[in-house]
Every structure is written in C-alpha cells, then in structure tokens.
Design a protein around this motif. Structure first.
Motif, PDB file in Angstrom:
ATOM      1  N   ALA A  95     -11.287 -41.746 -17.269  1.00  0.00           N
ATOM      2  CA  ALA A  95     -12.434 -41.081 -17.905  1.00  0.00           C
ATOM      3  C   ALA A  95     -12.548 -39.632 -17.429  1.00  0.00           C
ATOM      4  CB  ALA A  95     -13.726 -41.840 -17.628  1.00  0.00           C
ATOM      5  N   LEU A  96     -12.322 -39.396 -16.161  1.00  0.00           N
ATOM      6  CA  LEU A  96     -12.332 -38.026 -15.643  1.00  0.00           C
ATOM      7  C   LEU A  96     -11.218 -37.212 -16.303  1.00  0.00           C
ATOM      8  CD1 LEU A  96     -13.266 -35.795 -13.695  1.00  0.00           C
ATOM      9  CD2 LEU A  96     -11.708 -36.789 -11.995  1.00  0.00           C
ATOM     10  N   GLY A  97     -10.036 -37.789 -16.400  1.00  0.00           N
ATOM     11  CA  GLY A  97      -8.922 -37.102 -17.046  1.00  0.00           C
ATOM     12  C   GLY A  97      -9.223 -36.754 -18.490  1.00  0.00           C
ATOM     13  N   ARG A  98      -9.816 -37.683 -19.213  1.00  0.00           N
ATOM     14  CA  ARG A  98     -10.156 -37.405 -20.610  1.00  0.00           C
ATOM     15  C   ARG A  98     -11.205 -36.308 -20.700  1.00  0.00           C
ATOM     16  NH1 ARG A  98     -13.495 -38.672 -24.748  1.00  0.00           N
ATOM     17  NH2 ARG A  98     -12.539 -38.844 -26.793  1.00  0.00           N
ATOM     18  N   ARG A  99     -12.196 -36.375 -19.804  1.00  0.00           N
ATOM     19  CA  ARG A  99     -13.251 -35.360 -19.819  1.00  0.00           C
ATOM     20  C   ARG A  99     -12.698 -33.967 -19.571  1.00  0.00           C
ATOM     21  NH1 ARG A  99     -16.120 -32.731 -16.018  1.00  0.00           N
ATOM     22  NH2 ARG A  99     -15.517 -34.104 -14.323  1.00  0.00           N
ATOM     23  N   VAL A 100     -11.842 -33.815 -18.557  1.00  0.00           N
ATOM     24  CA  VAL A 100     -11.338 -32.476 -18.245  1.00  0.00           C
ATOM     25  C   VAL A 100     -10.369 -31.972 -19.311  1.00  0.00           C
ATOM     26  CG1 VAL A 100     -11.797 -32.613 -15.759  1.00  0.00           C
ATOM     27  CG2 VAL A 100      -9.548 -33.279 -16.623  1.00  0.00           C
ATOM     28  N   THR A 101      -9.622 -32.874 -19.949  1.00  0.00           N
ATOM     29  CA  THR A 101      -8.737 -32.413 -21.020  1.00  0.00           C
ATOM     30  C   THR A 101      -9.550 -31.929 -22.216  1.00  0.00           C
ATOM     31  OG1 THR A 101      -8.457 -34.661 -21.883  1.00  0.00           O
ATOM     32  CG2 THR A 101      -6.752 -33.846 -20.386  1.00  0.00           C
ATOM     33  N   VAL A 102     -10.603 -32.647 -22.561  1.00  0.00           N
ATOM     34  CA  VAL A 102     -11.449 -32.228 -23.682  1.00  0.00           C
ATOM     35  C   VAL A 102     -12.125 -30.897 -23.355  1.00  0.00           C
ATOM     36  CG1 VAL A 102     -13.523 -32.798 -25.008  1.00  0.00           C
ATOM     37  CG2 VAL A 102     -11.770 -34.539 -24.613  1.00  0.00           C
ATOM     38  N   GLU A 103     -12.613 -30.745 -22.118  1.00  0.00           N
ATOM     39  CA  GLU A 103     -13.211 -29.473 -21.713  1.00  0.00           C
ATOM     40  C   GLU A 103     -12.198 -28.337 -21.850  1.00  0.00           C
ATOM     41  OE1 GLU A 103     -14.668 -29.953 -17.731  1.00  0.00           O
ATOM     42  OE2 GLU A 103     -16.259 -31.326 -18.360  1.00  0.00           O
ATOM     43  N   ASP A 104     -10.977 -28.587 -21.399  1.00  0.00           N
ATOM     44  CA  ASP A 104      -9.935 -27.551 -21.491  1.00  0.00           C
ATOM     45  C   ASP A 104      -9.650 -27.161 -22.927  1.00  0.00           C
ATOM     46  OD1 ASP A 104      -9.325 -26.881 -18.924  1.00  0.00           O
ATOM     47  OD2 ASP A 104      -7.536 -28.103 -18.786  1.00  0.00           O
ATOM     48  N   LEU A 105      -9.543 -28.136 -23.780  1.00  0.00           N
ATOM     49  CA  LEU A 105      -9.168 -27.876 -25.170  1.00  0.00           C
ATOM     50  C   LEU A 105     -10.258 -27.174 -25.967  1.00  0.00           C
ATOM     51  CD1 LEU A 105      -7.327 -31.230 -25.822  1.00  0.00           C
ATOM     52  CD2 LEU A 105      -6.271 -28.951 -25.719  1.00  0.00           C
ATOM     53  N   THR A 106     -11.503 -27.249 -25.508  1.00  0.00           N
ATOM     54  CA  THR A 106     -12.603 -26.620 -26.245  1.00  0.00           C
ATOM     55  C   THR A 106     -13.006 -25.266 -25.672  1.00  0.00           C
ATOM     56  OG1 THR A 106     -14.230 -27.846 -24.935  1.00  0.00           O
ATOM     57  CG2 THR A 106     -13.522 -28.844 -27.012  1.00  0.00           C
ATOM     58  N   ARG A 107     -12.352 -24.824 -24.617  1.00  0.00           N
ATOM     59  CA  ARG A 107     -12.676 -23.530 -24.015  1.00  0.00           C
ATOM     60  C   ARG A 107     -12.258 -22.379 -24.908  1.00  0.00           C
ATOM     61  NH1 ARG A 107     -10.730 -25.311 -18.285  1.00  0.00           N
ATOM     62  NH2 ARG A 107     -12.747 -25.765 -17.385  1.00  0.00           N
ATOM     63  N   PRO A 108     -13.025 -21.291 -24.866  1.00  0.00           N
ATOM     64  CA  PRO A 108     -12.553 -20.071 -25.543  1.00  0.00           C
ATOM     65  C   PRO A 108     -11.213 -19.651 -24.938  1.00  0.00           C
ATOM     66  CG  PRO A 108     -14.847 -19.847 -24.879  1.00  0.00           C
ATOM     67  CD  PRO A 108     -14.339 -21.117 -24.250  1.00  0.00           C
ATOM     68  N   GLY A 109     -10.290 -19.291 -25.763  1.00  0.00           N
ATOM     69  CA  GLY A 109      -8.977 -18.878 -25.293  1.00  0.00           C
ATOM     70  C   GLY A 109      -7.966 -20.007 -25.238  1.00  0.00           C
ATOM     71  N   ALA A 110      -8.409 -21.249 -25.443  1.00  0.00           N
ATOM     72  CA  ALA A 110      -7.505 -22.394 -25.348  1.00  0.00           C
ATOM     73  C   ALA A 110      -6.979 -22.835 -26.707  1.00  0.00           C
ATOM     74  CB  ALA A 110      -8.215 -23.559 -24.670  1.00  0.00           C
ATOM     75  N   HIS A 111      -7.225 -22.049 -27.738  1.00  0.00           N
ATOM     76  CA  HIS A 111      -6.832 -22.461 -29.089  1.00  0.00           C
ATOM     77  C   HIS A 111      -5.504 -21.861 -29.545  1.00  0.00           C
ATOM     78  CE1 HIS A 111     -10.585 -24.537 -29.552  1.00  0.00           C
ATOM     79  NE2 HIS A 111     -11.190 -23.476 -29.072  1.00  0.00           N
ATOM     80  N   ALA A 112      -4.856 -21.119 -28.681  1.00  0.00           N
ATOM     81  CA  ALA A 112      -3.553 -20.542 -29.033  1.00  0.00           C
ATOM     82  C   ALA A 112      -2.535 -21.665 -29.209  1.00  0.00           C
ATOM     83  CB  ALA A 112      -3.097 -19.582 -27.940  1.00  0.00           C
ATOM     84  N   ARG A 113      -1.644 -21.483 -30.146  1.00  0.00           N
ATOM     85  CA  ARG A 113      -0.590 -22.475 -30.375  1.00  0.00           C
ATOM     86  C   ARG A 113       0.526 -22.205 -29.377  1.00  0.00           C
ATOM     87  NH1 ARG A 113       0.800 -24.059 -36.026  1.00  0.00           N
ATOM     88  NH2 ARG A 113      -0.933 -25.471 -36.335  1.00  0.00           N
ATOM     89  N   ASN A 114       0.464 -22.904 -28.249  1.00  0.00           N
ATOM     90  CA  ASN A 114       1.475 -22.698 -27.219  1.00  0.00           C
ATOM     91  C   ASN A 114       1.781 -24.018 -26.522  1.00  0.00           C
ATOM     92  OD1 ASN A 114      -0.607 -23.128 -25.327  1.00  0.00           O
ATOM     93  ND2 ASN A 114      -1.045 -20.945 -25.185  1.00  0.00           N
TER      94      ASN A 114
END
Length: 140
Positions: A95-114
């Motif tokens: 659950a912690l892993g899922r939470r931090v991955t979702v937080e990472d993916l929704t951050r400004p700057g994290a939407h680049a296709r890389n």
C-alpha cells in the motif's frame, strides 16, 4: 521526540538559508543509495542490502516528499520509487508502494514521456495487482 528534533533542525537550516540545498543533497544521496541497492536486492547480498535499507525507510520517504517542491525534482522522485520497488514488495509495504508511485506520477513535471515515468507506471501496476489479488492493503 525525534520529530521535534527534526522540526527544530529544519527551522535552523531554513534560518541559515541552507534548507533547500541540504534537502536537495539529501534527495541526491538517497536516490543514489536506492539505485545502488536495486540490482543488489536480487543477488547474493540481498539480505545485507535489506538490512542496510531498513533503518533508512523514513529518510527515503522524506526525500520522496521533498520532490513535491519543484518540477525538476519529479524525475529523481520517479527514479527513487522505481529503485525501491523490490524493497517495498519484499517488506510487505504494498500500500505504501502504491501510494508513493501514484504521488510520483501526479506531480508537476512527471508527465514527460521518458523511461523514468514508464518504469513507475509499470511499478504502480504491480502494486495495484498485488493489492487486488490479495484483497489486502499490505502483504507479509
């Protein structure tokens, strides 16, 4: 008590004008440690690496939280979470892993296709899968 000491230290760093630079160095250190550990979590030294990472979990989470501060910190946050995937899974922190991955993916700057974003999308799917299959928030 430790949280009080941590808050006091943050206040002193900020007053001295060193808060941001210190937190950036903290993030860099923990990204490097996670990236060094990631391949070792599959090898013969796995047990030693898990023991080395266990006391650092709060530092990893603090470094991860710092990535919210600026768009240019999104990519190090993605690298950090990807590198900790095996650790979080083996420690039952799904659950912690899922939470931090979702937080990472929704951050400004994290939407680049890389590659960093692609890896974390995959990791988020793995954490979601484990949660769905087990029907539990955390597995042990």
């Amino acid at each position: 008590m430790l949280e009080t000491v941590r808050q006091y230290a943050h206040e002193r760093l900020n007053e001295a004008g060193e808060g941001e630079a210190t937190r950036n160095r903290h993030l860099e250190f923990y990204v490097a440690l996670a990236e060094e550990a990631e391949p070792e979590l599959h090898g013969r030294e796995q047990r030693a690496w898990f023991a080395r990472l266990d006391p650092e979990l709060e530092n990893f989470l603090a470094a991860h939280a710092w990535c919210d501060r600026a768009e240019e910190l999104a990519e190090p946050g993605l690298r950090l979470v990807f590198s900790l995937k095996v650790y979080l899974l083996h420690r039952g922190l799904v659950a912690l892993g899922r939470r931090v991955t979702v937080e990472d993916l929704t951050r400004p700057g994290a939407h680049a296709r890389n590659l960093a974003r692609c890896r974390v999308l995959w990791v988020a799917g793995e954490f979601s899968y484990f949660m769905a299959v087990t029907g539990r928030q955390d597995i042990t």
